[in-house]
Design an enzyme around this catalytic site. Structure first.
Site, short mmCIF file in Angstrom:
data_model
loop_
_atom_site.label_atom_id
_atom_site.label_comp_id
_atom_site.label_asym_id
_atom_site.label_seq_id
_atom_site.Cartn_x
_atom_site.Cartn_y
_atom_site.Cartn_z
N PRO A 92 0.84 -1.21 0.00
CG PRO A 92 -0.68 -1.53 1.73
CD PRO A 92 0.62 -2.04 1.19
CD GLU A 93 3.88 3.11 -3.31
OE1 GLU A 93 4.28 4.12 -2.70
OE2 GLU A 93 4.61 2.43 -4.04
#
Ligand SMILES: [Zn+2]
Length: 293
Positions: A2-3
């Protein structure tokens, strides 16, 4: 992984279910994830109100009425799932996914409004910490962070000052959490392409000798904000199974201009270049050698 945009969408999705509510009960199924859970983790949370829910870089921060902050990091594969009201006995697709992955449901928050928020993390690189609000900015994880890319203070001048005198590549500088916080590999590549700057260019070249910003620094700071906001708008962009907090099954859909597009035509209008992949540090960089200078 996840960014930042995914984390932001998780925060936005959880906020209406958490803020102004109380954490009624916490089920902690393991002693640790990436790190051990804090001592008396569930006891310290139960009965507390959630005063606010925000984000710093890729950390989610829930302000509690106790004066502590619950810091949560999604790690490589962490996600939250929500069951609220009638959805609990809900549609098959949701039920199916829950049972399939329930072995990886490590923490379950039962909220005072009836919402059940489950943290699931197959690879267990995620973690949770409890920190006194007064001590948060001195916490080693938070203290090391540079400016927030979507914060009002972040601009070309700030970026140029951080890159001033840096002999590393622009790619390496933007990947440095002290230069700008929470910008992952994908968004560094995308921002550089949008600003037409080569990832191989020396970082110091976006600043004048005085440290003041060149036009390239302003363009780059603008591109960073644009790519992040576009991704948040699109609902995030993780390449894997990062679920939206509303329990929706869908993969985050977002099309990148250069990331993972080696060999494809450059999307810059009138550019005849092809996207190239190189390795910088240990990470892949995707860029157009023709329009990124
Ligand atoms: Zn190009």
């Amino acid at each position: 992984m996840p960014e930042l945009p995914e984390v932001e969408t998780v925060v936005r999705g959880l906020r209406p279910l958490w803020v102004g509510r109380r954490i009624a009960r916490v089920v902690q199924r393991r002693p640790d994830l990436r790190f051990p859970f804090p001592n008396n983790f569930s006891k310290r949370l139960e009965g507390e109100g959630v005063v606010g829910l925000g984000r710093r870089a890729k950390y989610m921060l829930a302000d509690l009425s106790s004066g502590e902050v619950l810091l949560m990091h999604l790690g490589m594969s962490g996600s939250f799932r929500v069951v609220h009201g009638s959805d609990e006995s809900g549609p098959g697709k949701f039920h199916h996914v829950r049972s399939k992955l329930s072995a990886h449901d490590h923490v379950v928050f039962h909220m005072s409004n009836g919402a059940i928020v489950t943290f699931n993390d197959p690879r267990r690189f995620g973690y949770m910490k409890l920190i006194r609000r007064d001590d948060l900015n001195q916490d080693p994880m938070i203290e090391a962070l540079g400016p927030e890319p979507l914060g009002n203070a972040f601009d070309g001048a700030m970026l140029a000052a951080a890159c001033h005198g840096k002999k590393t590549s622009l790619k390496a500088a933007l990947s440095d959490q002290k230069v700008v916080a929470g910008l992952g590999n994908i968004y560094v590549c995308e921002a550089l392409h949008r600003a037409h700057l080569s990832p191989k260019r020396q970082a110091s070249t976006i600043a004048l000798k005085s440290g003041a910003p060149r036009p390239s620094a302003n363009a780059l700071a603008g591109s960073i904000k644009t790519v992040l906001n576009d991704a948040i708008h699109a609902g995030g962009s993780s390449l894997r199974d990062h679920r939206q907090t509303d329990g929706d099954l869908g993969y985050f859909q977002h099309s990148f201009r250069v990331y993972d597009r080696a060999g494809e035509k450059c999307p810059t209008p009138k550019c005849k270049g092809k996207i190239k992949r190189i390795v910088q540090g240990t990470r892949s960089t995707f860029f157009c050698p023709v329009c990124q200078k």
